[in-house]
Design an enzyme around this catalytic site. Sequence first.
Site, PDB file in Angstrom:
ATOM      1  N   GLY A 182       0.726  -1.148  -0.063  1.00  9.96           N
ATOM      2  CA  GLY A 182      -0.014   0.241   0.159  1.00  9.96           C
ATOM      3  C   GLY A 182       0.964   1.232   0.108  1.00  9.96           C
ATOM      4  N   LYS A 203       3.888  12.604  -3.015  1.00  5.73           N
ATOM      5  CA  LYS A 203       4.794  11.343  -2.392  1.00  5.73           C
ATOM      6  C   LYS A 203       5.682  11.996  -1.378  1.00  5.73           C
ATOM      7  CE  LYS A 203       7.749   7.634  -4.472  1.00  5.73           C
ATOM      8  NZ  LYS A 203       7.974   7.327  -5.744  1.00  5.73           N
ATOM      9  N   ASP A 253       7.532   4.354 -10.406  1.00  5.26           N
ATOM     10  CA  ASP A 253       8.568   3.947  -9.110  1.00  5.26           C
ATOM     11  C   ASP A 253       9.935   3.464  -9.410  1.00  5.26           C
ATOM     12  OD1 ASP A 253       6.507   4.642  -7.362  1.00  5.26           O
ATOM     13  OD2 ASP A 253       6.027   2.536  -6.663  1.00  5.26           O
ATOM     14  N   ARG A 300       3.222  13.630  -8.174  1.00  5.78           N
ATOM     15  CA  ARG A 300       3.281  12.830  -9.286  1.00  5.78           C
ATOM     16  C   ARG A 300       1.969  12.790 -10.015  1.00  5.78           C
ATOM     17  NH1 ARG A 300       5.897   7.127  -8.099  1.00  5.78           N
ATOM     18  NH2 ARG A 300       3.879   6.494  -7.220  1.00  5.78           N
ATOM     19  N   ASP A 350       4.570  -4.626  -7.499  1.00  8.26           N
ATOM     20  CA  ASP A 350       3.969  -3.418  -7.125  1.00  8.26           C
ATOM     21  C   ASP A 350       4.518  -2.174  -7.601  1.00  8.26           C
ATOM     22  OD1 ASP A 350       6.081  -4.244  -5.351  1.00  8.26           O
ATOM     23  OD2 ASP A 350       5.667  -2.402  -4.335  1.00  8.26           O
ATOM     24  N   ASN A 351       5.484  -2.457  -8.565  1.00  7.72           N
ATOM     25  CA  ASN A 351       6.118  -1.221  -9.190  1.00  7.72           C
ATOM     26  C   ASN A 351       5.680  -1.293 -10.789  1.00  7.72           C
ATOM     27  OD1 ASN A 351       6.854  -0.007  -6.895  1.00  7.72           O
ATOM     28  ND2 ASN A 351       8.804  -0.858  -7.141  1.00  7.72           N
ATOM     29  N   ARG A 376      -1.616  -0.883 -10.105  1.00  8.70           N
ATOM     30  CA  ARG A 376      -0.624  -1.738 -10.270  1.00  8.70           C
ATOM     31  C   ARG A 376      -0.676  -3.360 -10.499  1.00  8.70           C
ATOM     32  NH1 ARG A 376       3.279   1.719  -7.052  1.00  8.70           N
ATOM     33  NH2 ARG A 376       2.172   3.391  -6.517  1.00  8.70           N
ATOM     34  N   GLY A 409       6.800   7.843   6.328  1.00  3.83           N
ATOM     35  CA  GLY A 409       5.985   8.398   5.426  1.00  3.83           C
ATOM     36  C   GLY A 409       6.454   9.567   4.470  1.00  3.83           C
TER      37      GLY A 409
END
Length: 499
Positions: free
Chosen positions: A95, A118, A267, A181, A257-258, A188, A131
């Site tokens: 996530g 981001k 990413d 971004r 995930d990328n 994804r 974070g």
Amino acid sequence: MTFALDTSTSRPFPFDNSYARLPQQFFTRQAPSQAAEPWLIKLNEPLAEELGLDVEALKRDGAAIFSGNLVPEGADPLAMAYAGHQFGSFVPLLGDGRAILLGEVIDRNGQRRDIQLKGAGQTAYSRRGDGRAALGPVLREYIVSEAMYALGVPATRALAAVSTGQPVYRESILPGAVFTRVAASHIRVGTFQFFTARGDTDGVRALADYVIDRHYPELKDSDNPYLALYEAVCERQAALIARWLHIGFIHGVMNTDNMTISGETIDFGPCAFMDEYHAGTVFSSIDQGGRYAYANQPGVGQWNLARLGETLLPLFDADAEKAVELANSVIQQYGERFQIHWLRGMREKIGLATVEDGDLDLIQSLLAAMQASQADFTLAFRRLSDAGSADEDALFLSTFREPDAAREWLARWRDRLSRDEGRTEADRRAAMRVVNPAFIPRNHRIEQAINAAVEDADFSLFEALLSVLAKPYDDQPGFVAYMERPKPEERVLQTFCGT
Ligand code: AMP
Ligand code: MG
């Protein structure tokens, strides 16, 4: 976590947030954290215009908005849920741990685009992370995103960079920053895996329907829309990864995930462009086994897409065996799809307009000579574009340490060109110059720009690099130094995610 809404509401974004309307297991609502002393490093005005944003308002309030301090009207900030295979190991819950989707806008071309911060603070998915993002990786992603765009490679875009005025704690203490971004979407392969890992077939179906609506509306009326979706994603990824190879790009962390469903590069934290050609090139410090090395990328793409296929099985057919058969038939075509895109692009790189059986061998021989002689990938192709006179040939040959094999290759190439009918020498040169860039975001240049920014708050190298990379296929005589490969002492051998 503090969250203050400025009373002077700002509505520079015509938000229309479709992801936030999906079932609640898809995301967790999360307002961005506050930044101490935000400062707008860069606003991408042409992109803001393309997105239909209020550029004047962003120039005024950009530091507050792009740091997360001011949530613009109409935003519905959330962190997306996803899972993913990281270096081959499955992690059922990843996530957005340091990214917050502000919302979506419909751009001037009618395309729906995500706007995401981001580094704007912790979310439900942060695990032990803070974070936050450091200035260096933010500038790197900014530079590479915009370079990819100018090179013509699908990728997420950079809308803004702000510094937060707050330190982030990594191996050392670094200045913090937030990157804004823009993506066709942030969905994804790992987003599908998230639902499969929970046995939530309804979730997989809802996500697939959403993706078809948003990215592949033309598939809605297919016999088997989900199978058509799988084919379409494989096609876009095959085309994308071929483009990476054509420009010497190494993503660095091709975890599931990328990898986007839209077909955009995403990413690319530890990504890098090759200077000298070697198929096994790896830059990322965390890629110890070379899983994501330059020439492994097409194969990894297939592996990742096989994982996507697994998540879609229940949608392909109610009969499990039949579903597997269908998935296999698609994934088995991937290699051929990739090869078609790669070969087409490589033919263009060596200036061929026609097709002959021996072309693959001709291309491979050039790459082998480059690898054996440490030729700079970008310079060699650019100078090949201009080859012709003895002096021009010599410039091409000078990119090889040992030019004999390259000289023999030039003779073979000319022989092949003599059969490439319907094209003049001038046509060939012009066609090659628009596919073989003069300028790529070379690692050492990125490092220099980051160091000046981090150590001296000097953004002039960052700005210079952005302006050179905006026109990668043009000769820019004032910037020849940016074409050159690094000097031995400038070489960057390793890159880091910076997370
Ligand atoms: P990435 O390497 O950027 O693709 O991130 C992999 C995963 O780690 C994602 O789930 C990220 O959200 C999470 N992550 C990376 N950096 C941080 C951070 N500083 N704080 C919280 N989560 C992070
Ligand atoms: Mg990621």
